[in-house]
Design a protein around this motif. Structure first.
Motif, PDB file in Angstrom:
ATOM      1  N   LEU A 115      -9.173  -8.739   3.001  1.00  0.00           N
ATOM      2  CA  LEU A 115      -9.660 -10.007   3.559  1.00  0.00           C
ATOM      3  C   LEU A 115      -9.961 -11.011   2.448  1.00  0.00           C
ATOM      4  N   ALA A 116     -10.622 -10.523   1.395  1.00  0.00           N
ATOM      5  CA  ALA A 116     -10.974 -11.407   0.290  1.00  0.00           C
ATOM      6  C   ALA A 116      -9.718 -11.983  -0.360  1.00  0.00           C
ATOM      7  N   VAL A 117      -8.742 -11.123  -0.621  1.00  0.00           N
ATOM      8  CA  VAL A 117      -7.515 -11.561  -1.284  1.00  0.00           C
ATOM      9  C   VAL A 117      -6.774 -12.578  -0.417  1.00  0.00           C
ATOM     10  N   LEU A 118      -6.699 -12.289   0.898  1.00  0.00           N
ATOM     11  CA  LEU A 118      -6.023 -13.231   1.801  1.00  0.00           C
ATOM     12  C   LEU A 118      -6.749 -14.572   1.810  1.00  0.00           C
ATOM     13  N   ALA A 119      -8.082 -14.527   1.827  1.00  0.00           N
ATOM     14  CA  ALA A 119      -8.863 -15.765   1.854  1.00  0.00           C
ATOM     15  C   ALA A 119      -8.637 -16.558   0.567  1.00  0.00           C
ATOM     16  N   ILE A 120      -8.671 -15.868  -0.561  1.00  0.00           N
ATOM     17  CA  ILE A 120      -8.503 -16.553  -1.846  1.00  0.00           C
ATOM     18  C   ILE A 120      -7.117 -17.184  -1.948  1.00  0.00           C
ATOM     19  N   PHE A 121      -6.089 -16.397  -1.585  1.00  0.00           N
ATOM     20  CA  PHE A 121      -4.728 -16.936  -1.674  1.00  0.00           C
ATOM     21  C   PHE A 121      -4.533 -18.097  -0.707  1.00  0.00           C
ATOM     22  N   SER A 122      -5.111 -17.957   0.511  1.00  0.00           N
ATOM     23  CA  SER A 122      -4.958 -19.030   1.496  1.00  0.00           C
ATOM     24  C   SER A 122      -5.551 -20.333   0.973  1.00  0.00           C
ATOM     25  N   ALA A 123      -6.670 -20.197   0.251  1.00  0.00           N
ATOM     26  CA  ALA A 123      -7.326 -21.388  -0.269  1.00  0.00           C
ATOM     27  C   ALA A 123      -6.617 -21.925  -1.505  1.00  0.00           C
ATOM     28  N   ALA A 124      -6.124 -21.007  -2.358  1.00  0.00           N
ATOM     29  CA  ALA A 124      -5.648 -21.426  -3.678  1.00  0.00           C
ATOM     30  C   ALA A 124      -4.143 -21.688  -3.723  1.00  0.00           C
ATOM     31  N   VAL A 125      -3.369 -20.943  -2.948  1.00  0.00           N
ATOM     32  CA  VAL A 125      -1.915 -21.088  -3.035  1.00  0.00           C
ATOM     33  C   VAL A 125      -1.425 -21.998  -1.909  1.00  0.00           C
ATOM     34  N   PRO A 126      -0.766 -23.084  -2.249  1.00  0.00           N
ATOM     35  CA  PRO A 126      -0.259 -23.991  -1.209  1.00  0.00           C
ATOM     36  C   PRO A 126       0.732 -23.261  -0.295  1.00  0.00           C
TER      37      PRO A 126
ATOM     38  N   GLN B 151       7.355  -6.901   4.906  1.00  0.00           N
ATOM     39  CA  GLN B 151       7.524  -6.297   3.580  1.00  0.00           C
ATOM     40  C   GLN B 151       6.819  -4.961   3.439  1.00  0.00           C
ATOM     41  N   SER B 152       5.778  -4.781   4.262  1.00  0.00           N
ATOM     42  CA  SER B 152       4.959  -3.576   4.130  1.00  0.00           C
ATOM     43  C   SER B 152       5.572  -2.362   4.812  1.00  0.00           C
ATOM     44  N   SER B 153       6.634  -2.565   5.603  1.00  0.00           N
ATOM     45  CA  SER B 153       7.046  -1.460   6.464  1.00  0.00           C
ATOM     46  C   SER B 153       7.587  -0.263   5.680  1.00  0.00           C
ATOM     47  N   VAL B 154       8.533  -0.491   4.756  1.00  0.00           N
ATOM     48  CA  VAL B 154       9.145   0.632   4.047  1.00  0.00           C
ATOM     49  C   VAL B 154       8.115   1.320   3.150  1.00  0.00           C
ATOM     50  N   LEU B 155       7.432   0.513   2.344  1.00  0.00           N
ATOM     51  CA  LEU B 155       6.419   1.064   1.444  1.00  0.00           C
ATOM     52  C   LEU B 155       5.323   1.770   2.234  1.00  0.00           C
ATOM     53  N   GLY B 156       4.967   1.170   3.373  1.00  0.00           N
ATOM     54  CA  GLY B 156       3.909   1.752   4.202  1.00  0.00           C
ATOM     55  C   GLY B 156       4.264   3.136   4.684  1.00  0.00           C
ATOM     56  N   VAL B 157       5.478   3.278   5.219  1.00  0.00           N
ATOM     57  CA  VAL B 157       5.887   4.586   5.732  1.00  0.00           C
ATOM     58  C   VAL B 157       5.908   5.608   4.594  1.00  0.00           C
ATOM     59  N   MET B 158       6.453   5.222   3.452  1.00  0.00           N
ATOM     60  CA  MET B 158       6.508   6.135   2.319  1.00  0.00           C
ATOM     61  C   MET B 158       5.102   6.569   1.894  1.00  0.00           C
ATOM     62  N   SER B 159       4.163   5.636   1.941  1.00  0.00           N
ATOM     63  CA  SER B 159       2.796   5.940   1.519  1.00  0.00           C
ATOM     64  C   SER B 159       2.118   6.966   2.428  1.00  0.00           C
ATOM     65  N   ILE B 160       2.528   6.987   3.699  1.00  0.00           N
ATOM     66  CA  ILE B 160       1.908   7.945   4.628  1.00  0.00           C
ATOM     67  C   ILE B 160       2.130   9.372   4.135  1.00  0.00           C
ATOM     68  N   GLY B 161       3.396   9.690   3.835  1.00  0.00           N
ATOM     69  CA  GLY B 161       3.709  11.049   3.397  1.00  0.00           C
ATOM     70  C   GLY B 161       2.995  11.412   2.109  1.00  0.00           C
TER      71      GLY B 161
ATOM     72  N   VAL C 199      -1.323  -1.057   1.433  1.00  0.00           N
ATOM     73  CA  VAL C 199       0.050  -1.558   1.393  1.00  0.00           C
ATOM     74  C   VAL C 199       0.077  -3.052   1.679  1.00  0.00           C
ATOM     75  N   LEU C 200      -0.684  -3.474   2.693  1.00  0.00           N
ATOM     76  CA  LEU C 200      -0.747  -4.899   3.031  1.00  0.00           C
ATOM     77  C   LEU C 200      -1.287  -5.708   1.852  1.00  0.00           C
ATOM     78  N   LEU C 201      -2.257  -5.129   1.161  1.00  0.00           N
ATOM     79  CA  LEU C 201      -2.847  -5.808   0.004  1.00  0.00           C
ATOM     80  C   LEU C 201      -1.794  -6.046  -1.072  1.00  0.00           C
ATOM     81  N   LEU C 202      -1.008  -5.009  -1.365  1.00  0.00           N
ATOM     82  CA  LEU C 202       0.048  -5.152  -2.373  1.00  0.00           C
ATOM     83  C   LEU C 202       1.054  -6.219  -1.962  1.00  0.00           C
ATOM     84  N   SER C 203       1.468  -6.182  -0.669  1.00  0.00           N
ATOM     85  CA  SER C 203       2.440  -7.161  -0.195  1.00  0.00           C
ATOM     86  C   SER C 203       1.879  -8.579  -0.271  1.00  0.00           C
ATOM     87  N   SER C 204       0.586  -8.711   0.033  1.00  0.00           N
ATOM     88  CA  SER C 204      -0.035 -10.034  -0.029  1.00  0.00           C
ATOM     89  C   SER C 204       0.044 -10.591  -1.440  1.00  0.00           C
ATOM     90  N   ILE C 205      -0.226  -9.705  -2.414  1.00  0.00           N
ATOM     91  CA  ILE C 205      -0.189 -10.148  -3.808  1.00  0.00           C
ATOM     92  C   ILE C 205       1.237 -10.518  -4.213  1.00  0.00           C
TER      93      ILE C 205
END
Lengths: 331, 258
Positions: free
Chosen positions: A22-33, A47-57, A285-291
């Motif tokens: 949440l913090a990262v999304l808020a910061i990027f929303s404010a700072a990145v046009p 973007q999170s789908s492939v990495l996400g599934v792999m991370s489960i295993g 995974v979502l955090l990584l994709s957000s970055i």
């Protein structure tokens, strides 16, 4: 410290990754046009789908107190199998079915069987032969990737049938079906971890393998299942990757292991085992994709992504250590 | 005397040429607490492992509840009703009390054909078991890592009482505990025994043995050097038996020497 304070601090520690997201999304929303818009968020989820599934295993095996470094290569092999058999250009053999949609279950099944077999081999060497999981799966990471390069001759397969591509193209609420498959996987395996005996046993084996064994849990069998699941899930990730890129190249997915690793650790899974839950991994995974998305939007050269990912892995392990220290003080 | 639960007759154990046990004979009654004493290397641990199925005796016989008993694995001994509490507790500290209580024996209910953990039923049973034993733990949903040593011990003791253990072997269970926790643990043992369960406790601390045991069995150099009711002996006499200075206070003939 008071009970209620401890509770709330523990709640924050357990769900730290969601707060970070949440913090990262808020910061990027404010700072990145132009970051704050539905299309961007849909893109992050996609973007999170492939990495996400792999991370489960990977998470399942780490929660049980072991390690599976082979997930990236297994995903690549599964993608390459799908590409070689069902793509129509390049090295693809272009096998088709009537009716055409049969290619979906056929390619998925082949991938999962291949992944499951490699997982079973990993599991056998770790559980029965008592080899170190890190070494066993590091070896698989290398030889499976070698197999991908060897079978493809370093070339690529392109153009999967439309019936499969449909999953990546068709969108529902702005998000492609492949992302829903990933979300379904998270829901299903989260349920398994939280509500079934298998999940409970995995968690307890990760916490204290000797105690679990003394209590009559079939530790060998449960660990074997974990490794097979990890392989099969990685194969599913590879299948999704092949669909997304409509084919496979010899170096497909290279480097994803460390992203998956970072996502799992950031998501609150302790490398010591016995701690962590899958919803947190999805947040990781979502955090990584957000970055990643922010880096793209800011127009930084792509090379920096790797630097940032490397630092993120370091930060994740540091965070893990820090959380353990805080927990110890709580206890 | 109470009903005999476990009878050992001339049990020996050789490790190659070394004779760890040279013919140990004693018995444990239902609801009886026995303190197994002896110096380091006397053979206490070997004896416990033979009873709990970790090792097989070289010769001699054991009878459990009247039947021939020769466990080949810990799980076999467990199936017969012999539970062992090890020095390092057998709990998973990363999960809550309920999960530990039902470790490996989780209750499930069917939900759309899938077996789902029945958390509510498990919690109810744990609460009932804890109340029966007079153990108070603030929340059964607390992770075990946040509980005190005494509370952990109580969980473990309650666990096998609940699962129908008949004989409990405690291998230095209080080695890591404080004074107050040890006191509670000892009370716990008396409660367990009051339910008709036989208890064997290995300890180095004489005071604990005198507080909790009905009978003292002293092992020295692989044989029973003394087998006496607690009320008929004192610390000096028992220490004498352990070190071998004297055999005064040794039990009524039974099992002394070879």
């Amino acid at each position: 410290m008071q009970q209620s304070q401890r509770r709330s601090l523990e709640f924050v520690l357990d769900n730290l990754v969601w707060f970070m997201l949440l913090a990262v999304l808020a910061i990027f929303s404010a700072a990145v046009p132009s970051y704050f818009q539905p299309g961007i968020f849909a893109n992050i989820i996609e973007q999170s789908s492939v990495l996400g599934v792999m991370s489960i295993g990977l998470a399942l095996v780490i929660i049980a107190g072991h390690m599976d470094l082979s997930v990236e290569s297994v995903a690549a092999l599964s993608a390459m199998a799908t590409g070689i058999l069902f793509a129509s250009s390049g090295i693809g053999m272009g096998i088709t079915f009537t009716p055409g949609w049969l290619v979906v279950p056929a390619s998925l099944l082949i991938g999962i069987v291949v992944g499951g077999l490699i997982g079973a081999l990993n599991g056998y060497l770790v559980v029965k032969v008592k080899m170190n999981a890190f070494i066993v799966t590091l070896s698989s990471f290398i030889w499976v990737r070698g197999l991908v390069v060897a079978t493809s001759g370093g070339r690529s397969a392109q153009n999967l049938a439309d019936e499969v591509r449909f999953l990546a193209i068709q969108r529902f609420l702005g998000i492609p079906l492949t992302a829903y498959i990933a979300i379904l996987c998270f829901v299903g395996f989260s349920f398994m971890m939280a509500k079934t005996r298998l999940g409970r046993h995995l968690l307890m084996i990760g916490g204290n393998e000797a105690a679990a064994f003394r209590a009559g849990i079939k530790v060998d069998k449960v660990l074997m299942i974990a490794f097979i699941l990890s392989g099969a899930i990685a194969a599913l990730a590879g299948w999704l990757l092949a669909i997304r890129t409509s084919g496979a190249t010899a170096n497909l997915g290279a480097g994803m292991l460390f992203n998956a690793f970072a996502a799992v650790v950031i998501g609150g899974v302790s490398l010591k085992g016995g701690l962590g839950a899958l919803p947190g991994v999805y947040a990781g995974v979502l955090l990584l994709s957000s970055i990643n998305t922010a880096i793209n939007l800011m127009g930084l050269p792509a090379h920096y992504t790797q630097v940032i990912h490397g630092l993120l892995v370091l930060a994740a392990v540091l965070l893990d250590t820090l959380k353990q220290t805080i927990r110890k003080q709580l206890a | 005397m109470t009903d005999q639960l476990l009878v050992l007759d001339k049990v020996t154990k050789n490790y190659g040429a070394v004779q760890a046990l040279r013919g140990v004979s004693f018995s444990i009654g239902k609801g009886e607490v026995i303190a197994l004493l002896g110096d380091n290397g006397a053979g206490k641990s070997t004896l416990v492992k033979i009873i709990s199925g970790g090792l097989e005796a070289t010769s001699g016989s054991m009878h459990f509840e009247g039947g021939e008993f020769r466990p080949k694995s810990p799980s076999e001994a467990k199936a017969a009703g012999i539970e062992t509490v090890y020095q390092d507790l057998s709990l998973c500290t990363n999960v809550d009390v309920v999960a530990n209580f039902f470790m490996g024996r989780e209750l499930t209910r069917s939900m759309m054909g899938i077996k789902v953990l029945d958390e509510r039923r498990m919690e109810e049973q744990v609460a009932a078991a804890m109340e029966n034993a007079g153990t108070r733990i603030p929340s059964l949903r607390t992770k075990v890592e946040h509980l005190s040593g005494g509370q952990r011990q109580a969980i473990e003791l309650n666990r096998f009482v609940h699962w129908g253990g008949k004989l409990v072997l405690l291998d230095e269970p209080f080695a890591a505990l404080g004074v107050e926790q040890t006191k509670r643990g000892l009370q716990m043992i008396r409660k367990v025994a009051a339910q008709g369960i036989g208890v064997v406790i290995i300890t180095h601390i004489m005071q604990q043995a005198f507080q909790v045991a009905d009978r003292m069995v002293v092992i020295r150099q692989g044989v029973v050097a003394g087998d006496v009711p607690t009320k008929q002996t004192n610390a000096d006499a028992v220490i004498g038996m352990i070190t071998g200075e004297t055999l005064t206070g040794a039990g009524p003939g039974e099992g002394v020497g070879e």
